[in-house]
Enzyme design. Structure first.
Site, PDB file in Angstrom:
ATOM      1  N   ARG A 255      -8.572   1.597   1.889  1.00  0.00           N
ATOM      2  CA  ARG A 255      -7.292   2.098   1.696  1.00  0.00           C
ATOM      3  C   ARG A 255      -7.095   2.630   0.258  1.00  0.00           C
ATOM      4  O   ARG A 255      -7.620   2.277  -0.465  1.00  0.00           O
ATOM      5  CB  ARG A 255      -6.131   1.161   2.082  1.00  0.00           C
ATOM      6  CG  ARG A 255      -6.421  -0.369   2.006  1.00  0.00           C
ATOM      7  CD  ARG A 255      -6.373  -0.841   0.731  1.00  0.00           C
ATOM      8  NE  ARG A 255      -5.272  -0.570  -0.116  1.00  0.00           N
ATOM      9  CZ  ARG A 255      -5.342  -0.523  -1.552  1.00  0.00           C
ATOM     10  NH1 ARG A 255      -6.461  -0.532  -2.114  1.00  0.00           N
ATOM     11  NH2 ARG A 255      -4.476   0.042  -2.046  1.00  0.00           N
ATOM     12  N   GLY A 256      -5.850   3.114  -0.009  1.00  0.00           N
ATOM     13  CA  GLY A 256      -5.651   3.808  -1.307  1.00  0.00           C
ATOM     14  C   GLY A 256      -6.246   5.246  -1.235  1.00  0.00           C
ATOM     15  O   GLY A 256      -7.006   5.686  -0.599  1.00  0.00           O
ATOM     16  N   ALA A 257      -5.114   5.996  -1.731  1.00  0.00           N
ATOM     17  CA  ALA A 257      -5.373   7.560  -1.426  1.00  0.00           C
ATOM     18  C   ALA A 257      -6.798   8.139  -1.955  1.00  0.00           C
ATOM     19  O   ALA A 257      -7.526   8.657  -0.859  1.00  0.00           O
ATOM     20  CB  ALA A 257      -4.141   8.279  -2.238  1.00  0.00           C
TER      21      ALA A 257
ATOM     22  N   ARG B 112      -5.139   8.953   8.822  1.00  0.00           N
ATOM     23  CA  ARG B 112      -3.686   8.492   8.199  1.00  0.00           C
ATOM     24  C   ARG B 112      -3.078   9.696   7.869  1.00  0.00           C
ATOM     25  O   ARG B 112      -3.656  10.782   7.164  1.00  0.00           O
ATOM     26  CB  ARG B 112      -3.867   7.499   7.064  1.00  0.00           C
ATOM     27  CG  ARG B 112      -4.291   6.391   7.493  1.00  0.00           C
ATOM     28  CD  ARG B 112      -4.492   5.260   6.230  1.00  0.00           C
ATOM     29  NE  ARG B 112      -3.180   4.552   6.263  1.00  0.00           N
ATOM     30  CZ  ARG B 112      -2.987   3.663   5.001  1.00  0.00           C
ATOM     31  NH1 ARG B 112      -3.980   3.516   4.119  1.00  0.00           N
ATOM     32  NH2 ARG B 112      -1.504   3.391   4.810  1.00  0.00           N
TER      33      ARG B 112
ATOM     34  N   GLN C  61      -1.200  -6.009  -0.360  1.00  0.00           N
ATOM     35  CA  GLN C  61      -2.255  -5.477  -1.399  1.00  0.00           C
ATOM     36  C   GLN C  61      -2.095  -5.882  -2.741  1.00  0.00           C
ATOM     37  O   GLN C  61      -3.005  -6.027  -3.515  1.00  0.00           O
ATOM     38  CB  GLN C  61      -2.219  -3.891  -1.414  1.00  0.00           C
ATOM     39  CG  GLN C  61      -2.301  -3.215  -0.008  1.00  0.00           C
ATOM     40  CD  GLN C  61      -1.328  -2.837   0.867  1.00  0.00           C
ATOM     41  OE1 GLN C  61      -0.324  -3.721   0.826  1.00  0.00           O
ATOM     42  NE2 GLN C  61      -1.474  -2.108   1.760  1.00  0.00           N
TER      43      GLN C  61
ATOM     44  N   ASP D 204       0.665   8.561  -3.329  1.00  0.00           N
ATOM     45  CA  ASP D 204      -0.220   9.084  -2.163  1.00  0.00           C
ATOM     46  C   ASP D 204      -0.186  10.386  -1.816  1.00  0.00           C
ATOM     47  O   ASP D 204      -0.892  11.078  -1.460  1.00  0.00           O
ATOM     48  CB  ASP D 204       0.170   8.124  -0.826  1.00  0.00           C
ATOM     49  CG  ASP D 204      -0.057   6.861  -0.970  1.00  0.00           C
ATOM     50  OD1 ASP D 204       0.429   6.133  -1.677  1.00  0.00           O
ATOM     51  OD2 ASP D 204      -1.565   6.472  -0.325  1.00  0.00           O
TER      52      ASP D 204
ATOM     53  N   ASN E  29       4.841   7.021  -2.469  1.00  0.00           N
ATOM     54  CA  ASN E  29       3.736   5.940  -2.575  1.00  0.00           C
ATOM     55  C   ASN E  29       4.081   4.415  -2.087  1.00  0.00           C
ATOM     56  O   ASN E  29       5.129   4.841  -1.038  1.00  0.00           O
ATOM     57  CB  ASN E  29       4.030   5.527  -4.224  1.00  0.00           C
ATOM     58  CG  ASN E  29       2.885   4.373  -4.515  1.00  0.00           C
ATOM     59  OD1 ASN E  29       1.568   4.708  -4.135  1.00  0.00           O
ATOM     60  ND2 ASN E  29       2.898   3.272  -5.202  1.00  0.00           N
ATOM     61  N   LYS E  30       3.456   3.628  -1.826  1.00  0.00           N
ATOM     62  CA  LYS E  30       3.529   2.406  -1.021  1.00  0.00           C
ATOM     63  C   LYS E  30       5.092   1.910  -1.032  1.00  0.00           C
ATOM     64  O   LYS E  30       5.760   1.809  -2.006  1.00  0.00           O
ATOM     65  CB  LYS E  30       2.680   1.227  -1.571  1.00  0.00           C
ATOM     66  CG  LYS E  30       2.889  -0.002  -0.766  1.00  0.00           C
ATOM     67  CD  LYS E  30       2.870  -0.013   0.756  1.00  0.00           C
ATOM     68  CE  LYS E  30       1.188   0.702   0.951  1.00  0.00           C
ATOM     69  NZ  LYS E  30       1.067   0.685   2.632  1.00  0.00           N
TER      70      LYS E  30
END
Ligand code: MRU
Length: 349
Positions: free
Chosen positions: A54-56, A96, A200, A241, A251-252
């Protein structure tokens, strides 16, 4: 002289070896360090959906290697190579919706391979994936340096989610800046928000920073505003993201709350993102598809129910911070103070 940041860059989320994609299974960290071997494009796409990786930037790199692996397999199968491979790319791209790096990386591979023979696609797809990973790492070192220059000595910083080596090609975006800020002696206090519901921040950011020997304190997501109001945080530093053409930032989930608190209580808000995260094709944040995940991610934790029977939940996993709350956007192309459409488009040229 800039500090040597390579000592903070110890882990790789993605590896491509023997034409197979290996992913450090981030669902299991920090308790277990196990690599998942993904031998099919479907397995790579599922791993992205399931947050194994995960993570862009990291999901972009993973998709690029997935495309390279798929090309080799399609050539060996001997079917209709180009049609089948495009189907593989579409599968990866749908894994995603929010992080633009995923489709950006697939487009890089697709464009580099346009018009080539199947044999050449196999070679060029892998070369392109290697280049995406290499360029992301280089961008992170540059952004770390640029972002740290904005921080005044003695500052406290708050970060959200995980934006480190695990989320990128290495070192990290926001976490790269935090690392450079600590290494240069400017950052005196580091706080990481836990990042519900996947944690995370708690699981991954603390794991990374503690290996670095960087002192970090975990805070509840809702604790950020209180810390900022108490003067403990001078910069909130996050990744992204997707950065829209006007500077709005996805973003998150939880990022927007930190940005509001920063503006209210006089802290600064920094977004650190490689140019691959900047989406000039999306004019503003209201046009971004926000990923909705299974409500059970909120209603239970690791299989244990935490809410009453029959409870319902709403689980968008990203939010959008409007550009007007962003004090600095750090990219490898340069820093934009108070980003807007004109400033972003000037950096694009
Ligand atoms: O759901 P995740 O863990 O993929 O979300 C990740 C984030 O929101 C990060 O902040 C973002 O991708 C930047 S990573 C350098």
């Amino acid at each position: 002289m800039s500090p040597d940041l390579s000592r903070f860059d110890r882990v790789r989320a993605v590896r491509f070896a023997d034409s197979v994609v290996y992913l450090l299974d981030q669902r299991l960290l920090p308790a277990e360090q196990i690599e998942l071997r993904c031998e099919t494009v479907a397995a790579v796409a599922q791993a992205i959906t399931d947050l194994v990786v995960r993570g862009a930037p990291a999901i972009g790199i993973t998709a690029a290697y997935g495309a390279a692996m798929a090309a080799r397999q399609r050539l060996a199968e001997g079917g209709d190579f180009h049609t089948d491979w495009q189907t593989d790319l579409a599968l990866l791209g749908a894994a995603r919706p929010t992080a633009v790096n995923l489709v950006w990386a697939i487009e890089q591979v697709r464009n580099a391979c346009a018009g080539l023979s199947a044999e050449d696609v196999v070679r060029v797809a892998q070369e392109t994936a290697d280049e995406i990973a290499r360029a992301d790492l280089a961008a992170n070192y540059r952004m770390a340096e640029l972002g740290a220059q904005l921080i005044e000595a003695g500052s406290g910083v708050l970060t959200h989610c995980n934006t480190g080596s695990l989320a990128t090609g290495g070192l990290g975006t926001a976490l790269g800046v935090v690392r450079a800020g600590v290494a240069s002696g400017k950052v005196s206090r580091v706080y990481a928000a836990e990042t519900r519901p996947w944690l995370q921040g708690a699981r991954l950011t603390l794991w990374e920073l503690m290996q670095d020997g960087i002192e970090v304190q975990l805070v509840a997501d809702g604790g950020g505003a209180w810390l900022i109001s108490q003067g403990k945080v001078q910069w909130v530093i996050v990744g992204a993201d997707r950065v829209c053409a006007n500077g709005d930032v996805a973003n998150k989930i939880g990022t927007l709350a930190h940005a509001c608190a920063a503006r209210q209580f006089g802290a600064k808000f920094m977004v650190v993102a490689p140019w691959s995260t900047v989406d000039l094709g999306t004019a503003s944040g209201d046009l971004i598809e926000i990923e909705q995940r299974d409500p059970n991610e909120l209603l239970s934790y690791r299989g244990t129910q935490v809410a009453p029977d029959q409870a319902r939940a709403y689980n968008p996993v990203f939010d959008v911070t409007p550009a007007r709350l962003v004090d600095a956007l750090v990219t490898e192309r340069g820093v934009i103070i108070a980003p807007d459409t004109a400033k972003i488009s000037a950096l694009a040229d």
